[in-house]
Design a protein around this motif. Structure first.
Motif, PDB file in Angstrom:
ATOM      1  N   LYS A 106      24.271 -34.341   7.652  1.00 30.17           N
ATOM      2  CA  LYS A 106      25.513 -33.789   8.207  1.00 30.17           C
ATOM      3  C   LYS A 106      26.582 -34.877   8.321  1.00 30.17           C
ATOM      4  CE  LYS A 106      27.126 -31.086  12.133  1.00 30.17           C
ATOM      5  NZ  LYS A 106      26.761 -30.489  13.418  1.00 30.17           N
ATOM      6  N   ILE A 107      26.208 -36.039   8.826  1.00 31.59           N
ATOM      7  CA  ILE A 107      27.155 -37.153   8.937  1.00 31.59           C
ATOM      8  C   ILE A 107      27.628 -37.586   7.563  1.00 31.59           C
ATOM      9  CG2 ILE A 107      27.345 -39.600   9.578  1.00 31.59           C
ATOM     10  CD1 ILE A 107      25.466 -38.942  11.940  1.00 31.59           C
ATOM     11  N   PHE A 108      26.695 -37.685   6.620  1.00 31.52           N
ATOM     12  CA  PHE A 108      27.044 -38.114   5.267  1.00 31.52           C
ATOM     13  C   PHE A 108      27.989 -37.118   4.595  1.00 31.52           C
ATOM     14  CE2 PHE A 108      26.154 -38.594   0.700  1.00 31.52           C
ATOM     15  CZ  PHE A 108      26.510 -39.927   0.557  1.00 31.52           C
ATOM     16  N   LYS A 109      27.743 -35.814   4.783  1.00 30.89           N
ATOM     17  CA  LYS A 109      28.619 -34.802   4.196  1.00 30.89           C
ATOM     18  C   LYS A 109      30.022 -34.876   4.799  1.00 30.89           C
ATOM     19  CE  LYS A 109      25.125 -31.516   2.758  1.00 30.89           C
ATOM     20  NZ  LYS A 109      24.523 -30.206   2.956  1.00 30.89           N
ATOM     21  N   ASN A 110      30.113 -35.095   6.117  1.00 32.86           N
ATOM     22  CA  ASN A 110      31.427 -35.234   6.754  1.00 32.86           C
ATOM     23  C   ASN A 110      32.164 -36.463   6.225  1.00 32.86           C
ATOM     24  OD1 ASN A 110      31.335 -32.946   8.328  1.00 32.86           O
ATOM     25  ND2 ASN A 110      30.450 -33.993  10.089  1.00 32.86           N
ATOM     26  N   LEU A 111      31.473 -37.572   6.094  1.00 33.46           N
ATOM     27  CA  LEU A 111      32.109 -38.782   5.556  1.00 33.46           C
ATOM     28  C   LEU A 111      32.546 -38.581   4.118  1.00 33.46           C
ATOM     29  CD1 LEU A 111      29.819 -41.603   6.984  1.00 33.46           C
ATOM     30  CD2 LEU A 111      32.155 -41.056   7.656  1.00 33.46           C
ATOM     31  N   LEU A 112      31.728 -37.896   3.350  1.00 36.39           N
ATOM     32  CA  LEU A 112      32.075 -37.636   1.961  1.00 36.39           C
ATOM     33  C   LEU A 112      33.292 -36.723   1.868  1.00 36.39           C
ATOM     34  CD1 LEU A 112      31.181 -38.190  -0.927  1.00 36.39           C
ATOM     35  CD2 LEU A 112      29.776 -36.139  -0.804  1.00 36.39           C
ATOM     36  N   LYS A 113      33.342 -35.722   2.728  1.00 39.28           N
ATOM     37  CA  LYS A 113      34.486 -34.802   2.742  1.00 39.28           C
ATOM     38  C   LYS A 113      35.767 -35.553   3.119  1.00 39.28           C
ATOM     39  CE  LYS A 113      35.955 -30.459   4.841  1.00 39.28           C
ATOM     40  NZ  LYS A 113      35.604 -29.418   5.807  1.00 39.28           N
ATOM     41  N   LYS A 114      35.688 -36.399   4.137  1.00 34.07           N
ATOM     42  CA  LYS A 114      36.864 -37.164   4.557  1.00 34.07           C
ATOM     43  C   LYS A 114      37.289 -38.164   3.487  1.00 34.07           C
ATOM     44  CE  LYS A 114      36.041 -36.638   9.461  1.00 34.07           C
ATOM     45  NZ  LYS A 114      35.714 -37.255  10.723  1.00 34.07           N
ATOM     46  N   SER A 115      36.332 -38.777   2.825  1.00 31.22           N
ATOM     47  CA  SER A 115      36.701 -39.735   1.779  1.00 31.22           C
ATOM     48  C   SER A 115      37.335 -39.029   0.593  1.00 31.22           C
ATOM     49  CB  SER A 115      35.484 -40.547   1.328  1.00 31.22           C
ATOM     50  OG  SER A 115      34.553 -39.724   0.669  1.00 31.22           O
ATOM     51  N   ARG A 116      36.907 -37.814   0.278  1.00 30.03           N
ATOM     52  CA  ARG A 116      37.549 -37.049  -0.793  1.00 30.03           C
ATOM     53  C   ARG A 116      38.993 -36.703  -0.436  1.00 30.03           C
ATOM     54  NH1 ARG A 116      32.723 -32.941  -2.515  1.00 30.03           N
ATOM     55  NH2 ARG A 116      31.520 -34.479  -3.681  1.00 30.03           N
ATOM     56  N   ILE A 117      39.218 -36.342   0.825  1.00 29.83           N
ATOM     57  CA  ILE A 117      40.581 -36.036   1.269  1.00 29.83           C
ATOM     58  C   ILE A 117      41.450 -37.281   1.164  1.00 29.83           C
ATOM     59  CG2 ILE A 117      41.978 -35.413   3.290  1.00 29.83           C
ATOM     60  CD1 ILE A 117      39.628 -33.577   4.132  1.00 29.83           C
ATOM     61  N   ILE A 118      40.930 -38.416   1.591  1.00 27.64           N
ATOM     62  CA  ILE A 118      41.691 -39.671   1.522  1.00 27.64           C
ATOM     63  C   ILE A 118      41.975 -40.032   0.070  1.00 27.64           C
ATOM     64  CG2 ILE A 118      41.550 -42.165   1.945  1.00 27.64           C
ATOM     65  CD1 ILE A 118      39.992 -41.454   4.527  1.00 27.64           C
ATOM     66  N   MET A 119      40.977 -39.899  -0.790  1.00 30.13           N
ATOM     67  CA  MET A 119      41.180 -40.227  -2.209  1.00 30.13           C
ATOM     68  C   MET A 119      42.192 -39.282  -2.850  1.00 30.13           C
ATOM     69  SD  MET A 119      39.546 -42.923  -2.761  1.00 30.13           S
ATOM     70  CE  MET A 119      39.555 -43.059  -4.505  1.00 30.13           C
ATOM     71  N   TYR A 120      42.180 -38.008  -2.468  1.00 33.05           N
ATOM     72  CA  TYR A 120      43.140 -37.057  -2.994  1.00 33.05           C
ATOM     73  C   TYR A 120      44.563 -37.432  -2.564  1.00 33.05           C
ATOM     74  CZ  TYR A 120      45.535 -32.642  -3.819  1.00 33.05           C
ATOM     75  OH  TYR A 120      46.420 -31.691  -4.247  1.00 33.05           O
TER      76      TYR A 120
END
Length: 129
Positions: A106-120
Motif C-alpha cells: 500500500k505504501i509503495f503504491k502510494n509512493l508510485l502514484k505520487k511519483s507518477r504525478i510529479i513526473m507528469y
C-alpha cells in the motif's frame, strides 16, 4: 568405527532440529517471493542459493556428527524437521508477515502514484520551456 544406538538416535534428533532450522532459513526466501520478486528467474536464483546453503550446512553436519558418513535416516530426519516447521511456525510467520507485506504494498503504491504525478507535472513544465 561403528556408532552406538545412542549416537545414531542423537544424530537423528539433531537432523530433525537441522531440518527445523532449514525451514527457518526458507522464511526470508518466501518473504522475498511475496514482496514481488516472483518471476521464473528470481525463483531459480533464490532456490539455487537456498539449496546450496542447505547443502553446505548438511555437509558440515555430516562431517561433524557422523564423520562424513551419509545415513538415510538423517536425511529423513532433516525432511521431517522441515515439514514440522512448515506445519507449525511457518503459519505463525505468515500470520505476522502477510499484514506487513500488504502495508508495504500500500505504501509503495502510494509512493508510485505520487511519483507518477510529479513526473507528469515535470514533463508538462519542461514541454513549455
Amino acid at each position: 568405527m561403528e556408532f552406538t544406538f545412542q549416537e545414531l538416535i542423537t544424530a537423528f534428533l539433531y537432523s530433525i532440529a537441522l531440518g527445523f532450522f532449514t525451514g527457518f532459513i526458507y522464511e526470508p526466501v518466501k518473504l522475498i517471493y511475496k514482496l514481488g520478486f516472483n518471476s521464473k528467474i528470481h525463483y531459480l536464483v533464490l532456490d539455487i542459493i537456498f539449496m546450496v546453503t542447505c547443502g553446505i550446512i548438511l555437509f558440515y553436519f555430516y562431517l561433524a556428527l557422523l564423520e562424513g558418513r551419509i545415513r538415510a535416516f538423517v536425511i529423513i530426519g532433516d525432511v521431517i524437521g522441515f515439514f514440522i516447521f512448515k506445519a507449525t511456525l511457518s503459519r505463525i510467520f505468515d500470520f505476522i508477515f502477510n499484514p506487513l507485506i500488504k502495508l508495504f504494498e500500500k505504501i509503495f503504491k502510494n509512493l508510485l502514484k505520487k511519483s507518477r504525478i510529479i513526473m507528469y507535472n515535470i514533463k508538462i513544465k519542461l514541454k513549455y520551456v
